[in-house]
Every structure is written in structure tokens, then in C-alpha cells.
Design a protein around this motif. Structure first.
Motif, PDB file in Angstrom:
ATOM      1  N   GLU A  25      13.679  19.150   8.165  1.00  0.00           N
ATOM      2  CA  GLU A  25      14.811  19.469   7.290  1.00  0.00           C
ATOM      3  C   GLU A  25      14.326  20.064   5.970  1.00  0.00           C
ATOM      4  OE1 GLU A  25      13.647  16.459   7.585  1.00  0.00           O
ATOM      5  OE2 GLU A  25      13.588  15.671   5.565  1.00  0.00           O
ATOM      6  N   PRO A  63      -2.773   5.669  -5.686  1.00  0.00           N
ATOM      7  CA  PRO A  63      -3.653   6.492  -6.530  1.00  0.00           C
ATOM      8  C   PRO A  63      -2.900   7.463  -7.447  1.00  0.00           C
ATOM      9  CG  PRO A  63      -3.682   7.277  -4.249  1.00  0.00           C
ATOM     10  CD  PRO A  63      -2.855   6.028  -4.266  1.00  0.00           C
ATOM     11  N   LEU A  94       5.169  20.499   0.146  1.00  0.00           N
ATOM     12  CA  LEU A  94       5.072  19.079   0.486  1.00  0.00           C
ATOM     13  C   LEU A  94       4.761  18.194  -0.712  1.00  0.00           C
ATOM     14  CD1 LEU A  94       3.078  19.399   3.822  1.00  0.00           C
ATOM     15  CD2 LEU A  94       5.462  18.685   3.573  1.00  0.00           C
ATOM     16  N   SER A 148      20.410  15.164   4.943  1.00  0.00           N
ATOM     17  CA  SER A 148      21.195  16.295   4.467  1.00  0.00           C
ATOM     18  C   SER A 148      20.490  17.584   4.868  1.00  0.00           C
ATOM     19  CB  SER A 148      21.303  16.199   2.941  1.00  0.00           C
ATOM     20  OG  SER A 148      21.584  17.458   2.414  1.00  0.00           O
ATOM     21  N   LEU A 171      -6.380   3.168  -1.031  1.00  0.00           N
ATOM     22  CA  LEU A 171      -6.968   2.158  -0.150  1.00  0.00           C
ATOM     23  C   LEU A 171      -7.991   2.853   0.733  1.00  0.00           C
ATOM     24  CD1 LEU A 171      -6.529  -0.764   1.213  1.00  0.00           C
ATOM     25  CD2 LEU A 171      -5.342   0.555   2.942  1.00  0.00           C
ATOM     26  N   ALA A 205       9.215   4.528  -0.518  1.00  0.00           N
ATOM     27  CA  ALA A 205       9.284   3.321   0.311  1.00  0.00           C
ATOM     28  C   ALA A 205       8.632   2.136  -0.394  1.00  0.00           C
ATOM     29  CB  ALA A 205       8.618   3.580   1.662  1.00  0.00           C
ATOM     30  N   GLY A 206       7.453   2.362  -0.988  1.00  0.00           N
ATOM     31  CA  GLY A 206       6.743   1.283  -1.683  1.00  0.00           C
ATOM     32  C   GLY A 206       7.532   0.766  -2.872  1.00  0.00           C
ATOM     33  N   GLY A 259       2.958   3.767  -3.218  1.00  0.00           N
ATOM     34  CA  GLY A 259       3.957   3.512  -4.264  1.00  0.00           C
ATOM     35  C   GLY A 259       4.910   4.662  -4.485  1.00  0.00           C
ATOM     36  N   ILE A 274       7.189  -0.097   6.052  1.00  0.00           N
ATOM     37  CA  ILE A 274       8.416   0.575   5.601  1.00  0.00           C
ATOM     38  C   ILE A 274       8.155   2.068   5.431  1.00  0.00           C
ATOM     39  CG2 ILE A 274       7.855  -0.032   3.171  1.00  0.00           C
ATOM     40  CD1 ILE A 274      10.938  -0.070   2.697  1.00  0.00           C
ATOM     41  N   PRO A 284      12.012  21.163  -2.115  1.00  0.00           N
ATOM     42  CA  PRO A 284      12.379  22.538  -1.733  1.00  0.00           C
ATOM     43  C   PRO A 284      13.261  23.232  -2.774  1.00  0.00           C
ATOM     44  CG  PRO A 284      12.673  21.031   0.122  1.00  0.00           C
ATOM     45  CD  PRO A 284      12.437  20.185  -1.088  1.00  0.00           C
ATOM     46  N   ALA A 316       3.140   1.106   3.221  1.00  0.00           N
ATOM     47  CA  ALA A 316       4.139   2.108   2.783  1.00  0.00           C
ATOM     48  C   ALA A 316       3.429   3.383   2.360  1.00  0.00           C
ATOM     49  CB  ALA A 316       4.957   1.535   1.618  1.00  0.00           C
ATOM     50  N   ASP A 317       2.385   3.756   3.108  1.00  0.00           N
ATOM     51  CA  ASP A 317       1.562   4.872   2.633  1.00  0.00           C
ATOM     52  C   ASP A 317       1.930   6.218   3.254  1.00  0.00           C
ATOM     53  OD1 ASP A 317       0.605   4.336   5.104  1.00  0.00           O
ATOM     54  OD2 ASP A 317      -1.508   4.344   4.569  1.00  0.00           O
ATOM     55  N   ALA A 375      16.430   8.019   3.166  1.00  0.00           N
ATOM     56  CA  ALA A 375      17.600   7.185   3.441  1.00  0.00           C
ATOM     57  C   ALA A 375      17.244   6.058   4.418  1.00  0.00           C
ATOM     58  CB  ALA A 375      18.718   8.047   3.999  1.00  0.00           C
ATOM     59  N   PRO A 384      -2.278   8.145   7.112  1.00  0.00           N
ATOM     60  CA  PRO A 384      -3.631   8.101   6.554  1.00  0.00           C
ATOM     61  C   PRO A 384      -4.551   7.218   7.409  1.00  0.00           C
ATOM     62  CG  PRO A 384      -1.997   7.699   4.848  1.00  0.00           C
ATOM     63  CD  PRO A 384      -1.276   7.677   6.161  1.00  0.00           C
ATOM     64  N   VAL A 427       0.861  -1.192   0.000  1.00  0.00           N
ATOM     65  CA  VAL A 427       0.000   0.000   0.000  1.00  0.00           C
ATOM     66  C   VAL A 427       0.893   1.236   0.000  1.00  0.00           C
ATOM     67  CG1 VAL A 427      -1.827   1.256   1.193  1.00  0.00           C
ATOM     68  CG2 VAL A 427      -1.775  -1.233   1.289  1.00  0.00           C
ATOM     69  N   ARG A 460      15.446  23.576   4.652  1.00  0.00           N
ATOM     70  CA  ARG A 460      16.147  23.637   3.360  1.00  0.00           C
ATOM     71  C   ARG A 460      15.556  24.756   2.507  1.00  0.00           C
ATOM     72  NH1 ARG A 460      15.804  18.307   0.987  1.00  0.00           N
ATOM     73  NH2 ARG A 460      17.238  17.932   2.682  1.00  0.00           N
TER      74      ARG A 460
HETATM   75  C1  LIG Z   1       9.534  18.328   1.051  1.00  0.00           C
HETATM   76  C2  LIG Z   1      10.217  17.067   1.496  1.00  0.00           C
HETATM   77  C3  LIG Z   1      11.604  17.026   1.557  1.00  0.00           C
HETATM   78  C4  LIG Z   1      12.261  15.872   1.968  1.00  0.00           C
HETATM   79  N1  LIG Z   1      13.630  15.854   2.026  1.00  0.00           N
HETATM   80  C5  LIG Z   1      14.264  14.708   2.335  1.00  0.00           C
HETATM   81  C6  LIG Z   1      15.697  14.617   2.303  1.00  0.00           C
HETATM   82  O1  LIG Z   1      16.389  15.584   2.035  1.00  0.00           O
HETATM   83  N2  LIG Z   1      16.281  13.439   2.564  1.00  0.00           N
HETATM   84  C7  LIG Z   1      15.552  12.323   2.842  1.00  0.00           C
HETATM   85  O2  LIG Z   1      16.151  11.255   3.025  1.00  0.00           O
HETATM   86  N3  LIG Z   1      14.204  12.369   2.925  1.00  0.00           N
HETATM   87  C8  LIG Z   1      13.539  13.522   2.667  1.00  0.00           C
HETATM   88  N4  LIG Z   1      12.169  13.571   2.714  1.00  0.00           N
HETATM   89  C9  LIG Z   1      11.423  12.405   3.208  1.00  0.00           C
HETATM   90  C10 LIG Z   1      11.356  11.322   2.172  1.00  0.00           C
HETATM   91  O3  LIG Z   1      10.935  11.824   0.946  1.00  0.00           O
HETATM   92  C11 LIG Z   1      10.468  10.199   2.667  1.00  0.00           C
HETATM   93  O4  LIG Z   1      10.935   9.775   3.916  1.00  0.00           O
HETATM   94  C12 LIG Z   1      10.535   9.039   1.695  1.00  0.00           C
HETATM   95  O5  LIG Z   1      10.057   9.455   0.445  1.00  0.00           O
HETATM   96  C13 LIG Z   1       9.739   7.821   2.164  1.00  0.00           C
HETATM   97  O6  LIG Z   1       8.441   8.166   2.065  1.00  0.00           O
HETATM   98  P1  LIG Z   1       7.262   7.096   1.961  1.00  0.00           P
HETATM   99  O7  LIG Z   1       7.316   6.401   0.649  1.00  0.00           O
HETATM  100  O8  LIG Z   1       7.226   6.322   3.216  1.00  0.00           O
HETATM  101  O9  LIG Z   1       6.031   8.099   1.995  1.00  0.00           O
HETATM  102  P2  LIG Z   1       5.538   9.053   0.835  1.00  0.00           P
HETATM  103  O10 LIG Z   1       6.649   9.527  -0.001  1.00  0.00           O
HETATM  104  O11 LIG Z   1       4.673  10.053   1.503  1.00  0.00           O
HETATM  105  O12 LIG Z   1       4.649   8.082  -0.048  1.00  0.00           O
HETATM  106  C14 LIG Z   1       3.458   7.523   0.421  1.00  0.00           C
HETATM  107  C15 LIG Z   1       2.642   7.076  -0.773  1.00  0.00           C
HETATM  108  O13 LIG Z   1       1.463   6.441  -0.281  1.00  0.00           O
HETATM  109  C16 LIG Z   1       0.364   6.865  -1.049  1.00  0.00           C
HETATM  110  N5  LIG Z   1      -0.847   6.754  -0.235  1.00  0.00           N
HETATM  111  C17 LIG Z   1      -1.252   7.545   0.790  1.00  0.00           C
HETATM  112  N6  LIG Z   1      -2.439   7.130   1.247  1.00  0.00           N
HETATM  113  C18 LIG Z   1      -2.779   6.041   0.511  1.00  0.00           C
HETATM  114  C19 LIG Z   1      -3.899   5.176   0.503  1.00  0.00           C
HETATM  115  N7  LIG Z   1      -4.923   5.338   1.340  1.00  0.00           N
HETATM  116  N8  LIG Z   1      -3.914   4.173  -0.400  1.00  0.00           N
HETATM  117  C20 LIG Z   1      -2.881   3.982  -1.266  1.00  0.00           C
HETATM  118  N9  LIG Z   1      -1.799   4.777  -1.303  1.00  0.00           N
HETATM  119  C21 LIG Z   1      -1.757   5.794  -0.428  1.00  0.00           C
HETATM  120  C22 LIG Z   1       0.678   8.302  -1.438  1.00  0.00           C
HETATM  121  O14 LIG Z   1      -0.015   8.675  -2.622  1.00  0.00           O
HETATM  122  C23 LIG Z   1       2.186   8.248  -1.644  1.00  0.00           C
HETATM  123  O15 LIG Z   1       2.534   8.003  -2.981  1.00  0.00           O
HETATM  124  C24 LIG Z   1      11.492  14.724   2.314  1.00  0.00           C
HETATM  125  C25 LIG Z   1      10.099  14.766   2.247  1.00  0.00           C
HETATM  126  C26 LIG Z   1       9.463  15.923   1.842  1.00  0.00           C
HETATM  127  C27 LIG Z   1       7.948  15.955   1.757  1.00  0.00           C
END
Ligand SMILES: Cc1cc2nc3c(=O)[nH]c(=O)nc-3n(C[C@H](O)[C@H](O)[C@H](O)COP(=O)(O)OP(=O)(O)OC[C@H]3O[C@@H](n4cnc5c(N)ncnc54)[C@H](O)[C@@H]3O)c2cc1C
Length: 409
Positions: free
Chosen positions: A168, A41, A136, A355, A83, A19-20, A16, A307, A52, A109-110, A320, A270, A14, A172
Motif C-alpha cells: 500500500e 538504536p 521506507l 488506507s 540488539l 508497535a514498541g 521502539g 507485536i 509516501p 517489536a523490531d 492499525a 532482523p 525490542v 500510495r
Molecule cells: C512507507 C510505509 C508506509 C506505511 N503506510 C501504512 C499505512 O498507511 N497504514 C498503516 O496502518 N501502516 C502503514 N505502514 C506500516 C506501519 O508503519 C507498521 O506496520 C507499523 O509502524 C508497525 O511497525 P513496527 O513498529 O512493528 O515496525 P517498525 O516501524 O519497522 O519499527 C521497528 C523498530 O525496531 C527497531 N529495530 C530493528 N532492529 C532492531 C534491533 N536489532 N534492535 C533493536 N531495535 C531494532 C527499528 O529501529 C525500528 O524502530 C507503512 C509502513 C511504511 C514503511
């Protein structure tokens, strides 16, 4: 470990984004012919660390985002919806359309989503106009860039109301904007206020002291322990409550005028996770997925793994971290699929890095794990420097997209 799945037992992921996608890539590398469905979605995949830079006009949208279809493994099933609900008893995920997808293993992984109502009520409706912006997501980072381009100097306020993620990122954008305005000769005509609900700029003491010194040297006024109270978009005024040790309004307020207001609301998991009773119930991690911090398996349900940002782990939520978690989750999930128990699992030590940009072409890079609030990072330094900037601005994104295109994240 390479496994062949004759029974094609179904794995649903869940979410993409990074992390996904990372865990999907790892599963496809470790297992022949896996039966994996990703529920996501959004049709675009975003490399969030560059948002940023995009907002400050120092990166292009193409560097930040690509069509998700271009980076997903070819054999994966993609359910292009959100979902809505999870039925743990029936072991099905229910999508927004009502479609049900059965699963045997589920990877959560949402990430986190903004909670405007609880942290900055009404501000979401104002974003994009009257000088109010956030960075964001792709759309808002692009809109912010337009505001930056037309900004002619004035009062800039950063309202950082998230406790779980994004410190961060807001910093940034602040330091990049500072740099951009200096180059345009507009910094002398501008004032910067950074107002945070947190008690500091960064959890690690050594880095925090450095960052706060850099901020002060650049003329940024720092206000900690402040929560959002109200906004008057017509008058361009925002009011914050000063918070006491219990996090409650102390009665003192801080009122600031702004010409440009950058907002970060609280970020929370979520809704479906809470409804499925997979979330931690108490403490700082309330609402986040309750996994074992080393195996990343749910604390009570052995067919659930997690994750990325959605997890209740005592480390910053950064890409990271997801990078380090992905091979652990894939390995442990496949071990469970083979009937093995936690004794055979691989363990995540909490290692990740972050960073912290202090200007365009200057950054600090620091690592951490569960045991240490600071560990060394290759090709990076805890002192401000060009190499750390080069790594975070160019090398990391380049490697991310290159590996993503090859299914090697
Ligand atoms: C502005 C910004 C700057 C960042 N800078 C850094 C950095 O410099 N270094 C670093 O290491 N990290 C940084 N991060 C954090 C990093 O991007 C995240 O930790 C990393 O992308 C892991 O995110 P994730 O996949 O867990 O969550 P997300 O990237 O938030 O992805 C979650 C996904 O789940 C989907 N989703 C949500 N709800 C549902 C649902 N109900 N059903 C299905 N899918 C759903 C969303 O559409 C989304 O695609 C930054 C984040 C942001 C927002």
C-alpha cells in the motif's frame, strides 16, 4: 486490570517504533511502577504511513517524525543501541556494545528490515543517485522528495519486490506522484510502470479489482509475477524475470528504461530473531516470530510476546494491526506475570484497517480480520472518497502524535 509489581520484574521491549511504543504505553497504563527497558538504536520515532506523502512533497518531515525521547514514557529505561543477540537460556539480551540486559519478559517489536542482497542485489548502493529512490525511511523519503521536485517528466518505474509489507505504501506514492505530475502538467510527458513480485495489487479481491481499475484508468502499466534480475544505472535500465507458478524465472524477461525508479526490496525480520530460534521455521511465515495468533504469546516460550510487523500472522503488516494488538499483549503479559495461564488471556481477532490512496484527496479505506478479508471501518469507505483521505492524511496522524505525547497510544 491494574497490577502492582513489587518485585519490579523486568520487561524488555525490542524495537521502539509504533508497535514498541504502543505496547510500552499499554504496559504503563495497566501496571503501577513497571520495570520496562526499550531497546531501540534510532533517536527518532517515525509515523510511517506519512512517508509516501513526504516523498511526494505533500507532508513535512515534522509531521512524519519526532524525537523518540519526546514520546517515550518518562519512567522507561531506554537502551539506545540495537540488539545483537538474545540468549534465551540466560534470559539476557546482548546489545551491539556487548552490554547485557537481563529480562523476565520479552516483547519482540523490531519490525522488518530490507534484504537487498536476496531481492535487489547491488541496488542499495545506487539509491539516492541516478533517479533511484525509496520511501521506507525518513532520510530516503526526504531524498525522494528532492528527486520529485526536480523531475521534469519521463519514464517512472516502480519495482515492488516485497511480499510481506509495503504494497500500500508503494501504491500510495505512485498515485500521489501521478497527482503531483498532473498538477505540474508533466503527467502527459510521463509513463508509469508498476512491476511487482506479487500476483496482484492487493490481497482482497474486491479492493484489488477497484485498485487495478483505478491504476489502468490513470494509465499505469501493471506487471505482476516479476522478480528483479539486473540493473544498469549508467544506462538507466532495469530488467525483471517473469516468474512461473513456482516463483522461479520462466526465461522471459521484461526490460524497462527509467528516469525515476522507485524500489521496494524484500522486507524480512532482523537477524537476532532467527538466531534465538523464536521464528517460524517453514511456510510463508518463515523467519517471523511464531506467536499464537490470538494471544500473541510465543508458541513455545511463555515469557515471550510479539507485536507489529515482526509477527507470523495471516494479515497485512500495518500500524492499525499494532494498535489492536498492543492492549492484548500488555494484558496477557501482565496476566502471565501474575501466574495466570492462556485460559484467562484476551484474544486478538486479527482486526485492522488499511488506507489505500488513489490520488491526493482520494482514498479507499478497508478493514479485515482473521475471518473476513473485508470488514467495515468507521469514517471510511471501500469506495474512493474524500473522507477516507482526510482520515488517513490528517486525522490518524494527528491522533497518533497527540496520544503518543500523552502516553495514550
Ligand atoms: C512507507 C510505509 C508506509 C506505511 N503506510 C501504512 C499505512 O498507511 N497504514 C498503516 O496502518 N501502516 C502503514 N505502514 C506500516 C506501519 O508503519 C507498521 O506496520 C507499523 O509502524 C508497525 O511497525 P513496527 O513498529 O512493528 O515496525 P517498525 O516501524 O519497522 O519499527 C521497528 C523498530 O525496531 C527497531 N529495530 C530493528 N532492529 C532492531 C534491533 N536489532 N534492535 C533493536 N531495535 C531494532 C527499528 O529501529 C525500528 O524502530 C507503512 C509502513 C511504511 C514503511
Amino acid at each position: 486490570m491494574t497490577l502492582t509489581s513489587n518485585s519490579r520484574r523486568k520487561i524488555v521491549i525490542v524495537g521502539g517504533n509504533s508497535a514498541g511504543l504502543r505496547v510500552a504505553n499499554q504496559i504503563f497504563r495497566m501496571m503501577r511502577w513497571p520495570n520496562v527497558t526499550i531497546v531501540e538504536p534510532s533517536t527518532s520515532h517515525v509515523y510511517e504511513p506519512l512517508l509516501p506523502w513526504l516523498a511526494a512533497g505533500l507532508a513535512t518531515p515534522e509531521e512524519v517524525s519526532k524525537p523518540l525521547a519526546d514520546v517515550l514514557p518518562k519512567q522507561i529505561n531506554w537502551a539506545r543501541q540495537g540488539l545483537k543477540k538474545l540468549d534465551p537460556k540466560k534470559k539476557v539480551v546482548i546489545l551491539e556494545s556487548g552490554r547485557e540486559i537481563p529480562f523476565e519478559f520479552l516483547v519482540w517489536a523490531d519490525g522488518l528490515v530490507p534484504n537487498w542482497k536476496k531481492s535487489m542485489k547491488g541496488v542499495d548502493a545506487l539509491v539516492g543517485e541516478n533517479g533511484i529512490c525509496h520511501t521506507l525511511d525518513l532520510e530516503n523519503a526526504r531524498a525522494t522528495q528532492k528527486m520529485v521536485n526536480s523531475f521534469e517528466g519521463g519514464k517512472v518505474v516502480f519495482a515492488m519486490m516485497s511480499q510481506l509489507k509495503g504494497e500500500e505504501a508503494a501504491q500510495r506514492f505512485l498515485f500521489l506522484l501521478d497527482d503531483v505530475l498532473r498538477k505540474k502538467g508533466l503527467r502527459d510527458k510521463s509513463s508509469f510502470h508498476f512491476v511487482a513480485i506479487r500476483p496482484d495489487l492487493f490481497p482482497s479481491t474486491k479492493i484489488r479489482e477497484k485498485l487495478e481499475a483505478i491504476a489502468k484508468q490513470k494509465g499505469v502499466e501493471l506487471h505482476f509475477n516479476h522478480g528483479f534480475k539486473s540493473i544498469d544505472a549508467d544506462k538507466r535500465t532495469i530488467v525483471f524475470d517473469q516468474l512461473n507458478e513456482k516463483g522461479k524465472a520462466s526465461g522471459e524477461t521484461l526490460e524497462l528504461d527509467y528516469d525515476l525508479l522507485h524500489v521496494t526490496p524484500a522486507l524480512i525480520p532482523p537477524e537476532p530473531l532467527n538466531k534465538a530460534k523464536l521464528a517460524a521455521r517453514t511456510g510463508d511465515s518463515k523467519g517471523l516470530m511464531a506467536v499464537d495468533q490470538h494471544t500473541l504469546q510465543h508458541k513455545k516460550q511463555k515469557y515471550y510476546f510479539g507485536i507489529g510487523d515482526a509477527l507470523a500472522l495471516p494479515i497485512p503488516r500495518v500500524d492499525a494491526a499494532a494498535e489492536g494488538q498492543a492492549p492484548i499483549v500488555a494484558y496477557n503479559l501482565l496476566a502471565t506475570l501474575k501466574g495466570k495461564g492462556p485460559g484467562t488471556f484476551k484474544k486478538y481477532d486479527g482486526h485492522a484497517s488499511v488506507s489505500l490512496s488513489s490520488a491526493n484527496k482520494q482514498a479507499l479505506l478497508t478493514g479485515f480480520d482473521y475471518e473476513n478479508e473485508q470488514v467495515a471501518v468507521s469514517m471510511g469507505s471501500e469506495e474512493e472518497g474524500y473522507l477516507s483521505w482526510l482520515k488517513s492524511r490528517y486525522i490518524n496522524p494527528w491522533m497518533y502524535w497527540r496520544k503518543a505525547a500523552k502516553g495514550q497510544l
